[in-house]
Design a protein around this motif. Structure first.
Motif, short mmCIF file in Angstrom:
data_model
loop_
_atom_site.label_atom_id
_atom_site.label_comp_id
_atom_site.label_asym_id
_atom_site.label_seq_id
_atom_site.Cartn_x
_atom_site.Cartn_y
_atom_site.Cartn_z
N GLU A 4 0.54 9.36 -3.79
CA GLU A 4 -0.61 9.30 -4.69
C GLU A 4 -1.02 7.84 -4.85
N TYR A 5 -2.26 7.57 -4.52
CA TYR A 5 -2.82 6.22 -4.67
C TYR A 5 -3.97 6.34 -5.66
N LYS A 6 -3.69 6.06 -6.92
CA LYS A 6 -4.70 6.21 -7.96
C LYS A 6 -5.86 5.26 -7.70
N ASN A 7 -7.07 5.81 -7.83
CA ASN A 7 -8.31 5.04 -7.66
C ASN A 7 -8.38 4.35 -6.31
N GLN A 8 -7.79 4.94 -5.28
CA GLN A 8 -7.77 4.30 -3.96
C GLN A 8 -8.19 5.33 -2.91
N ASN A 9 -9.25 5.04 -2.18
CA ASN A 9 -9.68 5.90 -1.08
C ASN A 9 -8.88 5.58 0.18
N LEU A 10 -8.93 6.51 1.13
CA LEU A 10 -8.39 6.24 2.45
C LEU A 10 -9.10 5.00 2.99
N ALA A 11 -8.35 4.06 3.53
CA ALA A 11 -8.94 2.81 4.03
C ALA A 11 -8.64 2.66 5.51
N VAL A 12 -9.51 1.92 6.19
CA VAL A 12 -9.39 1.66 7.62
C VAL A 12 -9.27 0.15 7.80
N ARG A 13 -8.16 -0.28 8.41
CA ARG A 13 -7.97 -1.71 8.72
C ARG A 13 -8.18 -1.92 10.20
N VAL A 14 -9.06 -2.85 10.57
CA VAL A 14 -9.29 -3.18 11.98
C VAL A 14 -8.15 -4.08 12.45
N GLU A 15 -7.40 -3.60 13.43
CA GLU A 15 -6.22 -4.30 13.92
C GLU A 15 -6.56 -5.53 14.76
N GLU A 16 -5.61 -6.47 14.81
CA GLU A 16 -5.81 -7.72 15.54
C GLU A 16 -6.03 -7.53 17.03
N SER A 17 -5.53 -6.42 17.59
CA SER A 17 -5.70 -6.17 19.02
C SER A 17 -7.12 -5.74 19.39
N SER A 18 -7.96 -5.44 18.40
CA SER A 18 -9.34 -5.02 18.67
C SER A 18 -10.11 -6.14 19.35
N GLN A 19 -10.98 -5.75 20.28
CA GLN A 19 -11.81 -6.70 21.01
C GLN A 19 -13.23 -6.16 21.06
N LYS A 20 -14.02 -6.55 20.08
CA LYS A 20 -15.38 -6.06 19.98
C LYS A 20 -16.19 -6.55 21.17
N PRO A 21 -16.98 -5.76 21.82
CA PRO A 21 -17.32 -4.36 21.58
C PRO A 21 -16.57 -3.39 22.48
N SER A 104 -13.09 4.00 3.25
CA SER A 104 -13.70 5.15 3.92
C SER A 104 -14.60 5.95 2.99
N GLY A 105 -14.41 5.80 1.68
CA GLY A 105 -15.19 6.58 0.73
C GLY A 105 -14.64 7.98 0.50
N VAL A 106 -13.52 8.34 1.15
CA VAL A 106 -12.93 9.67 0.96
C VAL A 106 -11.49 9.54 0.49
N GLN A 107 -11.04 10.57 -0.22
CA GLN A 107 -9.65 10.64 -0.64
C GLN A 107 -9.03 11.90 -0.04
N ILE A 108 -7.78 11.77 0.38
CA ILE A 108 -7.04 12.91 0.90
C ILE A 108 -5.91 13.19 -0.07
N THR A 109 -5.93 14.37 -0.68
CA THR A 109 -4.95 14.70 -1.72
C THR A 109 -4.29 16.05 -1.49
N ASP A 110 -4.49 16.68 -0.33
CA ASP A 110 -3.96 18.02 -0.07
C ASP A 110 -2.44 18.04 -0.18
N ILE A 111 -1.92 19.16 -0.64
CA ILE A 111 -0.49 19.37 -0.78
C ILE A 111 -0.06 20.43 0.24
N ALA A 112 1.02 20.18 0.94
CA ALA A 112 1.51 21.12 1.96
C ALA A 112 1.87 22.45 1.32
N GLN A 113 1.55 23.51 2.04
CA GLN A 113 1.86 24.87 1.57
C GLN A 113 3.25 25.25 2.06
N GLU A 114 3.99 25.93 1.21
CA GLU A 114 5.35 26.36 1.56
C GLU A 114 5.34 27.52 2.55
#
Length: 124
Positions: A4-21, A104-114
């Motif tokens: 649980e990350y209160k007040n925190q959306n899923l985030a995307v970090r651009v890794e150092e190995s990226s070479q635009k474009p 990302s502007g989205v939150q993922i909070t689903d709980i696994a079903q037994e």
């Protein structure tokens, strides 16, 4: 135990190995719930021309088919038996930078079903 990350959306970090474009590698941060992201697609914002990303290692995904412009992502998230699409519609700006974390502007909070309750008649 779900993450649980209160007040925190899923985030995307651009890794150092990226070479635009030519090459984009991202790491996902603040993935909540009891979930696993099993697939990621990327497209230019406003486009329906999706390219798949490959899990490189751990939470890092990459592609050498980087669309131009601002980028959107869609994720397949599983929590137990079923998967669902989660769409982050405007994540990376056209001028994305290496090492920067984008919301990302989205939150993922689903709980696994037994179990599969509609399939389980209780008889063992």
């Amino acid at each position: 135990m779900p993450c649980e990350y209160k007040n925190q959306n899923l985030a995307v970090r651009v890794e150092e190995s990226s070479q635009k474009p030519y090459y984009l590698a991202i790491k996902l941060l603040y993935q909540g719930g009891q979930t696993e992201i099993v697939a990621i697609d990327v497209a230019q914002v406003g486009s329906s021309n999706w390219s798949f990303m490959t899990r490189n290692y751990g939470a890092v995904w990459d592609t050498s088919r980087v669309p131009n412009g601002a980028l959107q992502f869609r994720f397949v998230v599983t929590s137990g038996y079923d998967g669902k699409w989660v769409w982050a519609k405007n994540v990376l700006p056209a001028d994305w930078k290496i090492g920067v974390i984008y919301d990302s502007g989205v939150q993922i909070t689903d709980i696994a079903q037994e179990g599969c309750s509609p399939c389980d008649d209780g008889n063992w």
